[in-house]
Design an enzyme around this catalytic site. Sequence first.
Site, mmCIF file in Angstrom:
data_model
loop_
_atom_site.group_PDB
_atom_site.id
_atom_site.type_symbol
_atom_site.label_atom_id
_atom_site.label_comp_id
_atom_site.label_asym_id
_atom_site.label_seq_id
_atom_site.Cartn_x
_atom_site.Cartn_y
_atom_site.Cartn_z
ATOM 1 N N ASP A 2 -11.603 -5.277 6.672
ATOM 2 C CA ASP A 2 -10.842 -6.535 6.679
ATOM 3 C C ASP A 2 -10.625 -7.021 8.118
ATOM 4 O OD1 ASP A 2 -10.587 -6.286 3.902
ATOM 5 O OD2 ASP A 2 -8.804 -5.037 4.121
ATOM 6 N N ASP A 11 0.841 -1.208 0.000
ATOM 7 C CA ASP A 11 0.000 0.000 0.000
ATOM 8 C C ASP A 11 0.873 1.253 0.000
ATOM 9 O OD1 ASP A 11 -2.160 -1.684 0.147
ATOM 10 O OD2 ASP A 11 -2.686 -1.215 2.226
HETATM 11 O O1 RIB Z 1 -9.229 -3.014 2.374
HETATM 12 C C1 RIB Z 1 -8.050 -2.256 2.382
HETATM 13 C C2 RIB Z 1 -7.107 -2.788 1.347
HETATM 14 O O2 RIB Z 1 -7.663 -2.585 0.068
HETATM 15 C C3 RIB Z 1 -5.766 -2.110 1.298
HETATM 16 O O3 RIB Z 1 -4.823 -2.685 2.164
HETATM 17 C C4 RIB Z 1 -5.400 -2.198 -0.181
HETATM 18 O O4 RIB Z 1 -4.293 -2.989 -0.435
HETATM 19 C C5 RIB Z 1 -6.646 -2.721 -0.885
HETATM 20 O O5 RIB Z 1 -6.548 -4.056 -1.139
#
Ligand code: RIB
Length: 321
Positions: free
Chosen positions: A264, A24
């Site tokens: 996540d 990221d």
């Molecule tokens: O959900 C967040 C994620 O979305 C980030 O870490 C980025 O890599 C994308 O996959």
Amino acid sequence: MTTRSTSQEHRRKQIVVLGSLNIDLVQRVPRIPVAGETLIGGDLATYAGGKGANQACAAALLGGQVKMAGMVGHDVFSGRLLAELQNAGVTTDLVAKAAASTGSAVIFVLPNGENSIVISPGANAEVTVPIALQAVERLEAGDFLLCQLETPMQSVTAAMKAAHRKGVTTLLDPAPAHGLPEELLQATSILTPNQTEAGFLTCSPGAIETMAQAADAARQLQGRGAPVVIIKMGAGGCLIVDGVQMTEASGFPVQAVDTTGAGDTFNGALAVALAEGLDLIDASRFANAAAALSVTKPGAIASMPSRSQVEQFLEAAGSRV
Ligand code: RIB
């Protein structure tokens, strides 16, 4: 959190995450630039991320037995991603190397912590059906498979169908928003869209603002196959729709610094709590608490809480989970 598994259960439930690994590239910005505009932002920061890697790390940091399956590239980023996963306690022998760049994401973070993300799939696009099927080979009934949509749809569908046939609990995070084949929805035990994704999937973009609108969307999605739909409402918590039962689980008020990876964290935490025997409602409260803590620090994996941090936070909030 009270663990309800008994001492007779020798084998801990396994959690396999099939999904993306990204590096990221994050910049704090005063606002999202418009076309043709140049803005001055904060210093560039790089973090380990990707929705798959994030969910795997969240689950492992909270005490889950977690394996990551996916692809990285042959570049400097792959080593960093694998090291971060391993440091979090994730087993990485199902992460292979592709002749491509490691996946990446460019992320703008606004002063209120909200983000805008553009991903470049790179090696994540090389996750083939055989690789996906290998990921679920060792799973048994009662284990967990977590998927998202940053790896090819046909691979996600193949893994979810194979896992579902075995009695594995399958969680699908439909992110980034994408049309879903019916066979994928029918192989999904728990569907976890956020407001944007729920709006997209029910052809009502931008329209999921209230719990009532979320309830309508969840019912529509249930009608297409997933028996349980949890709509993530950001700071508002989530709506859990399980068969005919509908429950709101409130969010926890925190000062948001960076919301990247909060959804996540929710999914990883939800899987751990369910694997330990909590019911959906208590598991969702636990997941809301983990997600709330994750937004108080910058980065995705870098911001994820440990088990003891979530437990202390819940205790301080007077929650009964
Ligand atoms: O959900 C967040 C994620 O979305 C980030 O870490 C980025 O890599 C994308 O996959």
